[in-house]
Design an enzyme around this catalytic site. Structure first.
Site, mmCIF file in Angstrom:
data_model
loop_
_atom_site.group_PDB
_atom_site.id
_atom_site.type_symbol
_atom_site.label_atom_id
_atom_site.label_comp_id
_atom_site.label_asym_id
_atom_site.label_seq_id
_atom_site.Cartn_x
_atom_site.Cartn_y
_atom_site.Cartn_z
ATOM 1 C CB CYS A 184 0.315 -4.866 35.555
ATOM 2 S SG CYS A 184 -0.295 -3.725 34.216
ATOM 3 C CD GLU A 217 1.048 -11.762 37.568
ATOM 4 O OE1 GLU A 217 2.042 -11.051 37.813
ATOM 5 O OE2 GLU A 217 -0.006 -11.294 36.737
#
EC number: 5.3.3.2
Length: 288
Positions: free
Chosen positions: A139, A207
């Site tokens: 990630c 995000e």
């Protein structure tokens, strides 16, 4: 698979979602003067500003290598995933900025082997955000550089940029050589998830996350040689293995991984042999 560009769970729109949605590019640049407008960005991976020399208390006690990485230039976004400018990883992850609506682009990679097992990692203790938590394979963030930005502004170009960043970070975090990633399997873009989550003070995440599956070719493997400054542990798991981990309170997971698992992962996993019905979803799924 195609859909509208936006989706909110159960039709709900939170006050925070409204705040982010109503911000114009001009509002974002005025509210956050540290952001470099897109046309003026330096096209470099990191800011010239040194966090090591800043003396800021937000980095007190943190690992020097991880502090340096907080200089990386993330892609600052508006509500519709349009790039507005470059903001350092530090600026984009401070909760005081996130609470004002600052949003950036990310990606989450899920690597599956020939047996259909998923590669998980446990984030290193040295990580500034979400240390020691278990999560998907990798990630991270596309950087505000030509190769990772998607300069034409079309979703397909943004996806290519996210995949380019993913290849880079799989090497950096897990020691998977870039040439292996490029030749021993294939990336599949699933969808985009928009979420916000606090971490340890004063940090958090906000995000639009590009979800990428990667299936290793039959009779092939990837070299996994983790960078101990990034990854504390890793393991390959089946769906049942992962469910067992979720039931064990000794395992702690990142918020984005939990969101993806609760809403999508196990359904997608069942269709791993043929992802055509679930991949390439153009919608942004809002989890705010």
């Amino acid at each position: 698979m195609t859909a509208d560009n936006n989706s909110m769970p159960h039709g709900a729109v939170s006050s925070y979602a409204k705040l982010v949605q109503n911000q114009t590019p001009e509002d974002i640049l005025e509210e956050f003067p540290e952001i470099i407008p897109l046309q003026q960005r330096p096209n470099t991976r990191s800011s010239e500003t040194s966090n090591d020399e800043s003396g800021e208390t937000c980095f007190s006690g943190h690992d020097e290598e991880q502090i340096k990485l907080m200089n990386e230039n993330c892609i600052v976004l508006d509500w519709d995933d349009n790039a507005i400018g470059a903001g350092t990883k530090k600026v984009c992850h401070l909760m005081e900025n996130i609470e004002k609506g600052l949003l950036h682009r990310a990606f989450s990679v899920f690597i599956f082997n020939e047996q259909g097992e998923l590669l998980l990692q446990q984030r290193a203790t040295e990580k500034i955000t979400f240390p020691d938590l278990w999560t998907n394979t990798c990630c991270s963030h596309p950087l505000c550089i030509d190769d990772e930005l998607g300069l034409k502004g079309k979703l397909d170009d943004k996806i290519k940029g996210a995949i380019t960043a993913a290849v880079r970070k799989l090497d950096h975090e897990l020691g998977i050589p870039e040439d292996e990633t490029k030749t021993r399997g294939k990336f599949h873009f699933l969808n985009r998830i928009h979420y916000m989550a606090p971490s340890n003070e004063p940090w958090g995440e906000h995000e639009i996350d590009y979800i990428l599956f990667y299936k290793i070719n039959a009779k092939e493997n990837l070299t996994v040689n983790p960078n101990v400054n990034e990854v504390r542990d890793f393991k390959w798991v089946s769906p049942n293995d992962l469910k067992t981990m979720f039931a064990d309170p000794s395992y702690k997971f990142t918020p984005w991984f939990k969101i993806i698992c609760e809403n999508y992962l196990f359904n997608w996993w069942e269709q791993l042999d043929d992802l055509s019905e679930v991949e390439n979803d153009r919608q942004i799924h809002r989890m705010l």
